[in-house]
Design an enzyme around this catalytic site. Structure first.
Site, mmCIF file in Angstrom:
data_model
loop_
_atom_site.group_PDB
_atom_site.id
_atom_site.type_symbol
_atom_site.label_atom_id
_atom_site.label_comp_id
_atom_site.label_asym_id
_atom_site.label_seq_id
_atom_site.Cartn_x
_atom_site.Cartn_y
_atom_site.Cartn_z
ATOM 1 N N SER A 182 78.928 36.615 74.198
ATOM 2 C CA SER A 182 78.320 36.792 72.708
ATOM 3 C C SER A 182 77.008 37.850 72.983
ATOM 4 O O SER A 182 76.081 37.425 73.679
ATOM 5 C CB SER A 182 77.957 35.247 72.572
ATOM 6 O OG SER A 182 77.174 35.289 71.237
ATOM 7 N N LYS A 208 81.758 39.428 71.363
ATOM 8 C CA LYS A 208 81.357 38.674 70.029
ATOM 9 C C LYS A 208 80.019 39.256 69.572
ATOM 10 O O LYS A 208 79.308 39.322 70.352
ATOM 11 C CB LYS A 208 81.313 37.472 70.256
ATOM 12 C CG LYS A 208 80.786 36.276 69.259
ATOM 13 C CD LYS A 208 81.209 34.818 69.392
ATOM 14 C CE LYS A 208 79.623 34.163 69.153
ATOM 15 N NZ LYS A 208 80.142 32.576 69.555
ATOM 16 N N LYS A 210 77.093 38.939 67.075
ATOM 17 C CA LYS A 210 76.330 38.244 66.088
ATOM 18 C C LYS A 210 76.053 39.083 64.845
ATOM 19 O O LYS A 210 75.440 40.376 65.002
ATOM 20 C CB LYS A 210 74.991 37.639 66.659
ATOM 21 C CG LYS A 210 75.055 36.914 67.881
ATOM 22 C CD LYS A 210 75.613 35.398 67.308
ATOM 23 C CE LYS A 210 75.722 34.221 68.282
ATOM 24 N NZ LYS A 210 76.226 32.918 67.773
ATOM 25 N N ASP A 235 80.372 36.674 64.748
ATOM 26 C CA ASP A 235 79.561 35.189 64.376
ATOM 27 C C ASP A 235 78.498 35.474 63.567
ATOM 28 O O ASP A 235 77.469 35.968 63.941
ATOM 29 C CB ASP A 235 79.519 34.617 65.875
ATOM 30 C CG ASP A 235 78.972 33.120 65.739
ATOM 31 O OD1 ASP A 235 78.816 32.805 64.414
ATOM 32 O OD2 ASP A 235 78.856 32.332 66.624
ATOM 33 N N GLU A 260 83.772 33.882 62.907
ATOM 34 C CA GLU A 260 82.996 32.701 63.307
ATOM 35 C C GLU A 260 82.036 32.350 62.243
ATOM 36 O O GLU A 260 81.028 33.053 61.847
ATOM 37 C CB GLU A 260 82.560 32.662 64.522
ATOM 38 C CG GLU A 260 82.274 31.193 64.991
ATOM 39 C CD GLU A 260 81.904 31.576 66.598
ATOM 40 O OE1 GLU A 260 82.104 32.325 67.310
ATOM 41 O OE2 GLU A 260 81.089 30.639 67.329
ATOM 42 N N ASP A 285 82.698 26.907 63.837
ATOM 43 C CA ASP A 285 81.806 26.367 64.765
ATOM 44 C C ASP A 285 80.948 25.395 64.276
ATOM 45 O O ASP A 285 81.317 23.931 64.378
ATOM 46 C CB ASP A 285 81.058 27.509 65.529
ATOM 47 C CG ASP A 285 79.952 27.198 66.480
ATOM 48 O OD1 ASP A 285 79.859 25.825 66.503
ATOM 49 O OD2 ASP A 285 79.432 28.234 67.171
ATOM 50 N N LYS A 309 82.710 23.091 70.998
ATOM 51 C CA LYS A 309 81.378 22.853 72.001
ATOM 52 C C LYS A 309 81.244 21.436 72.273
ATOM 53 O O LYS A 309 81.239 20.500 71.245
ATOM 54 C CB LYS A 309 80.170 23.386 71.490
ATOM 55 C CG LYS A 309 80.087 24.955 71.092
ATOM 56 C CD LYS A 309 78.906 25.263 70.412
ATOM 57 C CE LYS A 309 78.921 26.892 70.261
ATOM 58 N NZ LYS A 309 77.856 27.243 69.199
ATOM 59 N N GLY A 337 79.797 28.086 73.564
ATOM 60 C CA GLY A 337 78.442 27.903 74.575
ATOM 61 C C GLY A 337 77.297 27.849 73.669
ATOM 62 O O GLY A 337 77.234 28.175 72.698
HETATM 63 O O1 OSB Z 1 77.139 30.085 67.407
HETATM 64 O O2 OSB Z 1 78.145 30.248 69.322
HETATM 65 C C1 OSB Z 1 76.994 30.295 68.779
HETATM 66 C C2 OSB Z 1 74.079 30.305 71.184
HETATM 67 C C3 OSB Z 1 73.377 29.220 70.691
HETATM 68 C C4 OSB Z 1 73.751 28.834 69.424
HETATM 69 C C5 OSB Z 1 74.741 28.966 68.832
HETATM 70 C C6 OSB Z 1 75.776 29.956 69.362
HETATM 71 C C7 OSB Z 1 75.516 30.600 70.446
HETATM 72 C C8 OSB Z 1 76.328 31.742 71.158
HETATM 73 C C9 OSB Z 1 75.892 32.005 72.650
HETATM 74 O O3 OSB Z 1 77.056 32.384 70.511
HETATM 75 C C10 OSB Z 1 77.137 31.440 73.459
HETATM 76 C C11 OSB Z 1 76.771 31.429 74.997
HETATM 77 O O4 OSB Z 1 76.856 32.357 75.387
HETATM 78 O O5 OSB Z 1 76.420 30.225 75.433
HETATM 79 MG MG MG Z 2 79.051 30.221 66.681
#
Ligand code: OSB
Ligand code: MG
Length: 415
Positions: A182, A208, A210, A235, A260, A285, A309, A337
């Protein structure tokens, strides 16, 4: 801001009626592989008497800042939960963040809720299995991340008493899990392109990105031009509303694996309206906070992929239920994650080892986020973009208690 927390005195746990000799005789989960020889169940289930609940907050600096549509952090206040029973320690992690931005929970709300409500409930009497624990926590509404921290620690304990790996205890069958990375919002597109290139070279199977308003269409366009064939997703962390429909529809041009959580965290209805007009699959999510919401989301066609999660849904019990639901409906599901330390990461691996997790999970190498992790060996990603699921007892990693003690900012002991 420094908050004074009372450190409760550690009392010696009374002698519990749990004994390792009684292990393996009760069914924990439907996911557990059937034993070949049917055994006569003993009258008394083996039980685990929790002697103490230790909560530790440790701050780990991130190797680089992580920016999403809701904010930017450069360190992670990691919340570790340790359950003590019969000389064993079971470890879990509460994935709440410091500010209520991803979810309403925070490190401090979770500390309060575990110390004052969930911890005492766990200590009240011996616990026979995961269902028993779930029932005990169920009267307390919400606070899923706090509950999950206890569930994870309990399952580690349970795996140790049964001399099983967490993956085996969950009914996990995969020996390796596929992983993606991510990538946070970057100061420049060229920096993002460099990061994409770097993580692809390390083997990560899916990238992925952001996104947020102002860092979306052009950015995705550039990444897709430079990397036409990779598995790519975005995402938004709930940064848009249905009014952005025409804007979001442009994302259909980039052959994305999924989008996402484009819309608000509790808006299943508008996600369904959006999914109806988008070619690209939506993945939820933030919206999927339990099995019921997952059912509702699939029923409404609010999404066609689900990110699970374990913290967000309140623990293994719900996470496994959502996994099963997705498998039965043939909806792709993957393990998300929350920038976990190695302890949370080990639990994510144990979850992602279930066969239904068919898309690469957000399970990076420890070194993608931290210089030093709280477990050894740390989690590493092989050049083929997979992580080995450990088969050792419990987490399958050593917990570096000296390092954890050294890094502890706050310790609370409930007994
Ligand atoms: O939206 O998936 C998410 C991290 C913190 C809060 C939300 C998200 C995330 C990540 C990181 O996308 C995922 C990871 O590598 O742990
Ligand atoms: Mg997410």
């Amino acid at each position: 801001m420094s908050i004074l927390l009372q450190q409760l005195l550690h009392r010696e746990g009374r002698c519990g009626i749990f004994s390792p000799a009684m292990q393996g005789s009760s069914k924990i989960l439907d996911h557990q592989p059937e034993t070949q020889t049917p055994e006569i169940k003993p009258q008394i289930k083996p039980q685990i008497k929790i002697a103490g609940v230790e909560l530790r907050l440790i701050r780990l600096p991130l190797v680089e800042p992580f920016e999403t549509s809701f904010g930017k952090i450069d360190s992670r206040l990691i919340f570790l939960v340790c359950l003590e029973a019969e000389g064993l320690r079971g470890w879990g992690e509460v994935v709440a963040e410091e500010e209520p931005l991803y979810s309403y929970e925070t490190v401090q709300t979770a500390l309060h809720v575990i110390r004052d409500f969930l911890g005492p409930a766990v200590l009240a009497s011996p616990i026979s299995d995961l269902d028993d624990l779930v029932k005990r926590l169920a009267p307390f509404r919400g606070h899923n991340m706090a509950k999950a921290g206890l569930e994870l620690a309990f399952m580690d304990l349970m795996a140790q008493t049964r001399e099983q790996s967490l993956s085996a205890l969950n009914g996990g069958e995969l020996e390796r899990v596929a992983v993606g990375v991510s990538l946070g919002i970057q100061p420049t597109i060229s920096r993002l392109l460099e990061r994409v290139d770097r993580y692809l070279k390390l083997g990560y199977q899916r990238i992925k990105l952001k996104i947020k308003p102002g860092w979306d269409i052009d950015v995705v366009d550039e990444v897709r031009r430079k990397f036409p064939d990779i598995l790519l997703s975005v995402d938004a962390n709930a940064a848009y509303t249905f009014r952005d429909l025409d804007h979001l529809k442009q994302l259909d041009d980039f052959n994305l694996l999924m989008i996402e959580q484009p819309l608000q965290y509790d808006d299943l209805m508008d996600h369904a309206r959006l999914q109806e007009v988008m070619k690209t699959r939506l993945c939820l999510d933030e919206s999927i906070v339990n099995l019921r919401q997952a059912r509702l989301a699939l029923e409404l066609d609010s999404c066609r992929i689900i990110n699970v999660k374990v913290g967000r849904v309140g623990g293994y019990s719900e996470a496994l239920g959502i996994h099963d639901l997705c498998v039965s409906r043939e909806v792709p599901v993957w393990c998300g994650g929350m920038l976990e330390s190695g302890i949370g990461r080990a639990h994510n691996l144990a979850l992602a080892s279930l066969k239904g997790f068919t898309l690469p999970g957000d399970i990076s190498a420890s070194s993608r986020y931290f210089d030093r992790d709280v477990i050894s060996p740390e989690v590493t990603v092989d050049p083929d973009g997979t992580v080995v699921v450990p088969n050792g007892v419990g987490l399958g990693f050593e917990v570096d208690l000296d390092f954890i003690r050294h890094m502890t900012e706050t310790r609370v002991y409930v007994s």
